[in-house]
Each structure stands twice: as structure tokens, then as C-alpha cells.
Design a protein around this motif. Structure first.
Motif, PDB file in Angstrom:
ATOM      1  N   GLY A   1       0.736  -1.099   0.084  1.00 52.69           N
ATOM      2  CA  GLY A   1       0.047   0.006   0.093  1.00 52.69           C
ATOM      3  C   GLY A   1       0.714   1.198  -0.152  1.00 52.69           C
ATOM      4  O   GLY A   1       1.870   0.998  -0.322  1.00 52.69           O
ATOM      5  N   ALA A   2       0.230   2.398   0.225  1.00 51.32           N
ATOM      6  CA  ALA A   2       0.940   3.639   0.394  1.00 51.32           C
ATOM      7  C   ALA A   2       2.132   3.669   1.173  1.00 51.32           C
ATOM      8  O   ALA A   2       3.222   4.565   0.793  1.00 51.32           O
ATOM      9  CB  ALA A   2      -0.010   4.678   0.471  1.00 51.32           C
ATOM     10  N   GLY A   3       2.165   2.996   2.287  1.00 52.26           N
ATOM     11  CA  GLY A   3       3.281   3.130   3.167  1.00 52.26           C
ATOM     12  C   GLY A   3       4.583   2.591   2.392  1.00 52.26           C
ATOM     13  O   GLY A   3       5.825   3.182   3.049  1.00 52.26           O
ATOM     14  N   VAL A   4       4.514   1.737   1.401  1.00 55.77           N
ATOM     15  CA  VAL A   4       5.908   1.301   0.868  1.00 55.77           C
ATOM     16  C   VAL A   4       6.528   2.493  -0.246  1.00 55.77           C
ATOM     17  O   VAL A   4       7.612   2.243  -0.127  1.00 55.77           O
ATOM     18  CB  VAL A   4       5.480   0.099   0.081  1.00 55.77           C
ATOM     19  CG1 VAL A   4       5.140   0.289  -1.270  1.00 55.77           C
ATOM     20  CG2 VAL A   4       7.050  -0.713  -0.202  1.00 55.77           C
TER      21      VAL A   4
ATOM     22  N   GLY B   1      -5.167   0.150 -10.735  1.00 58.43           N
ATOM     23  CA  GLY B   1      -4.671   0.804 -11.814  1.00 58.43           C
ATOM     24  C   GLY B   1      -3.068   1.635 -11.899  1.00 58.43           C
ATOM     25  O   GLY B   1      -2.562   1.483 -11.022  1.00 58.43           O
ATOM     26  N   SER B   2      -3.000   2.755 -12.660  1.00 60.15           N
ATOM     27  CA  SER B   2      -1.623   3.271 -12.876  1.00 60.15           C
ATOM     28  C   SER B   2      -1.714   4.485 -13.448  1.00 60.15           C
ATOM     29  O   SER B   2      -2.371   5.146 -14.302  1.00 60.15           O
ATOM     30  CB  SER B   2      -0.899   2.267 -14.031  1.00 60.15           C
ATOM     31  OG  SER B   2       0.509   2.863 -13.922  1.00 60.15           O
TER      32      SER B   2
ATOM     33  N   THR C   1       0.015  -4.416  -5.707  1.00 60.76           N
ATOM     34  CA  THR C   1      -0.014  -3.432  -5.170  1.00 60.76           C
ATOM     35  C   THR C   1      -1.089  -2.425  -5.413  1.00 60.76           C
ATOM     36  O   THR C   1      -1.766  -2.318  -6.242  1.00 60.76           O
ATOM     37  CB  THR C   1       1.215  -2.338  -5.743  1.00 60.76           C
ATOM     38  OG1 THR C   1       1.366  -1.248  -5.210  1.00 60.76           O
ATOM     39  CG2 THR C   1       1.139  -2.251  -7.154  1.00 60.76           C
ATOM     40  N   GLN C   2      -1.785  -1.834  -4.356  1.00 61.98           N
ATOM     41  CA  GLN C   2      -2.669  -0.701  -4.232  1.00 61.98           C
ATOM     42  C   GLN C   2      -2.398   0.547  -5.031  1.00 61.98           C
ATOM     43  O   GLN C   2      -3.213   1.538  -5.270  1.00 61.98           O
ATOM     44  CB  GLN C   2      -3.269  -0.590  -3.245  1.00 61.98           C
ATOM     45  CG  GLN C   2      -3.609  -1.969  -2.292  1.00 61.98           C
ATOM     46  CD  GLN C   2      -4.069  -1.509  -0.901  1.00 61.98           C
ATOM     47  OE1 GLN C   2      -4.529  -0.796  -0.484  1.00 61.98           O
ATOM     48  NE2 GLN C   2      -3.156  -2.601   0.020  1.00 61.98           N
ATOM     49  N   ASN C   3      -0.906   0.709  -5.134  1.00 61.41           N
ATOM     50  CA  ASN C   3      -0.570   2.065  -5.460  1.00 61.41           C
ATOM     51  C   ASN C   3      -0.641   2.150  -6.988  1.00 61.41           C
ATOM     52  O   ASN C   3      -0.144   1.308  -7.692  1.00 61.41           O
ATOM     53  CB  ASN C   3       1.159   2.304  -5.281  1.00 61.41           C
ATOM     54  CG  ASN C   3       1.213   2.084  -3.643  1.00 61.41           C
ATOM     55  OD1 ASN C   3       0.255   2.285  -2.820  1.00 61.41           O
ATOM     56  ND2 ASN C   3       2.522   1.739  -2.972  1.00 61.41           N
TER      57      ASN C   3
ATOM     58  N   PRO D   1       3.074  11.068  -0.665  1.00 60.44           N
ATOM     59  CA  PRO D   1       2.130  10.788   0.660  1.00 60.44           C
ATOM     60  C   PRO D   1       1.216   9.918   0.626  1.00 60.44           C
ATOM     61  O   PRO D   1       0.811   9.322  -0.485  1.00 60.44           O
ATOM     62  CB  PRO D   1       1.390  12.432   0.623  1.00 60.44           C
ATOM     63  CG  PRO D   1       2.054  13.275  -0.277  1.00 60.44           C
ATOM     64  CD  PRO D   1       2.705  12.298  -1.166  1.00 60.44           C
ATOM     65  N   THR D   2       0.778   9.400   1.648  1.00 60.61           N
ATOM     66  CA  THR D   2      -0.217   8.175   1.944  1.00 60.61           C
ATOM     67  C   THR D   2      -1.508   8.604   1.713  1.00 60.61           C
ATOM     68  O   THR D   2      -1.515   9.935   1.687  1.00 60.61           O
ATOM     69  CB  THR D   2       0.045   7.480   3.027  1.00 60.61           C
ATOM     70  OG1 THR D   2      -0.366   8.219   4.300  1.00 60.61           O
ATOM     71  CG2 THR D   2       1.431   6.950   3.374  1.00 60.61           C
TER      72      THR D   2
END
Length: 271
Positions: free
Chosen positions: A27-30, A129-130, A109-111, A37-38
Motif C-alpha cells: 500500500g501507500a506506506g511502501v 490502476g496506474s 500493489t494498491q499504489n 504521501p499516503t
């Protein structure tokens, strides 16, 4: 029941038996250490506080397509300047180690940033998505759902920047319908586009022997879906999260930053 896990415990689980199958969900933390930013984290730039549940929706795009695009482009611009950090690079080394030992591996990945790809990840599903893709809003257009996309680099945003309005939103080169970001909005389903590969993610989770969540808040559908199937498969389940908070008694938590714990973890794997 304690849910804290040690580095050594996680390392043992990663080594596992022959034929082990690993699913990793990031997730965003990686990407926080890369300057992105998360959404929901405690970092000062977290986007969650900036009414994302309203703006990150199809409904908002329908009402204010130009404002929706400008909001996303601002976030995308920040992400485009980011570079992979040690966590991204370690995940590539982990994938390569798994391949050498003929073990299953999938990184979900959710990112929407491109840092995993930049680092070299190949067994990758971008389930939300991307940022480097747009798509047509018309169903079954070659550049729209359920399979089509358009490289963001080919989209002309000049008219939108010069005079933001619904009329200056970029259009599909084939059917002239509006283009939209290729991202999963909060009021959409994972079945919206084939590239989200949601069924593949669920099948992999059902077959996994090890599932590791990294830098995720467990606040979106994919994490619940993977967790439920991993529990049914009786997989070992870990989370790498500096908060040390576990979202289920089944999840063992390594309280550390991903960019600090992943490189020594992968380095400790022996051939």
C-alpha cells in the motif's frame, strides 16, 4: 493473544518449505520513503484529509470532469518525480530469489505510482490502476473498458491547463468521448477493468502459503479479500507496519519500516 512478530520469525516464514507460494500486498506506506504521501497515514501530506472520498469518485468526475483531472494531475506530478526506495528494490530481489527456487510469487500493489516497475518488479498486479495510463470513458471503445488504455504521455492537457472547463477535458482520439485517469475510484468495482486482474489476485491468495502485507491500512476491499482467502488457505500471514497495529489475530506484525526491514530480510535468504 500477541500478534507481534520478530524479524527472525518472518525470515523463517519467507524461507519456508520447498514449493512455497508467496503473495505480497503493498500500500501507500511502501512509497512514503520515496516522497509520495499516503492516503490515510499519519504523515503530514496524507491525502485522506483532503476530501479524497468525494474527489476520488466517478460521481465527482461526472459532475466536474475538469476539476477531477486537475486534482489527479497534481498528485500524479508529485509521484512522477519519485524514485524507488530500498523497499521496492528489496521486493525485486525477493521475487528473483523465489524464481530461482521455482516458487510462486505475486506482488499486488494498491499504489498507482510506477515505483515497483521502475525498481524491476515483474510478477506485479496493479489492482488500482496506474498513473501513467488514461482511458476512454466509453464502454468497449478500443481505448476504454474493459481492456483498453491510453499512455498518459500521449494525452494533450494543454487546452485543460489554458482554460479549465468540462469542454477542455481531453478526449479519446478514436470516439471523442472524455478520457479519464486509469485508476479505480472509490465508487467503482474491481471488475471495471481487466487490467486490475482481481480474479487472478483472489486465486493466488487462495493458493498462497505466505501472505505479507506491507504499508497498507487495511481500509480497501482488496486487503479484506486477500486476507479472507489467505485465512481459508491456512497461510502464514504477516504485516510490516511501523505502527505495530494488527488488524486481525491472524496477522503477525513486524513493527518496522519496510525500507529498513526488507533489505536485510532478503539479504539473509541463502541459496
Amino acid at each position: 493473544m500477541t500478534t507481534a512478530a520478530t524479524f527472525e520469525e518472518l525470515l523463517s516464514a519467507v524461507r519456508g518449505p520447498a514449493g512455497a507460494r508467496t503473495v505480497i500486498v503493498t500500500g501507500a506506506g511502501v512509497s512514503l520513503a520515496s516522497g509520495i504521501p499516503t492516503f490515510r497515514g499519519p504523515d503530514p501530506g496524507a491525502v485522506w484529509a483532503n476530501d479524497v472520498t468525494e474527489k476520488g469518485t466517478r460521481a465527482y468526475f461526472k459532475r466536474e470532469p475538469h476539476e477531477s483531472w486537475l486534482w489527479y494531475l497534481k498528485r500524479f506530478e508529485l509521484a512522477r518525480g519519485a524514485k524507488p526506495n530500498d523497499a521496492h528494490r528489496a521486493l525485486v530481489a525477493w521475487e528473483q530469489w523465489q524464481a530461482r527456487h521455482q516458487r510462486g510469487f505475486l506482488l499486488v500493489t494498491q499504489n498507482v505510482d510506477t515505483l515497483h516497475e521502475q525498481a524491476g518488479s515483474r510478477a506485479l498486479v496493479k489492482v488500482h490502476g496506474s498513473l501513467d495510463q488514461a482511458r476512454c470513458t466509453r464502454l468497449h471503445c478500443k481505448q476504454g473498458p474493459p481492456r483498453g488504455t491510453v499512455p498518459m504521455a500521449e494525452v494533450d492537457f494543454g487546452p485543460l491547463f489554458a482554460d479549465p472547463s468540462p469542454e477542455t477535458v481531453p478526449r479519446c482520439s478514436l470516439c471523442k468521448s472524455k478520457l479519464r485517469p486509469h485508476v479505480l475510484w472509490f465508487d467503482e468495482l474491481y471488475s471495471e477493468h481487466d487490467s486490475y486482474q482481481f480474479d487472478h489476485v483472489l486465486r493466488s491468495a487462495k493458493q498462497a502459503t505466505l501472505v505479507v502485507f506491507i504499508g497498507t491500512s487495511f481500509s480497501v476491499g482488496v486487503t479484506d479479500a486477500v486476507l479472507m482467502r489467505a485465512m481459508l488457505a491456512d497461510a502464514h500471514i504477516y504485516s510490516i507496519d511501523p505502527s505495530g497495529v494488527s488488524h486481525s489475530p491472524k496477522i503477525r506484525v513486524v513493527a518496522a519500516q519496510a525500507e529498513l526491514v526488507l533489505p536485510p530480510l532478503v539479504a539473509a535468504l541463502s541459496d
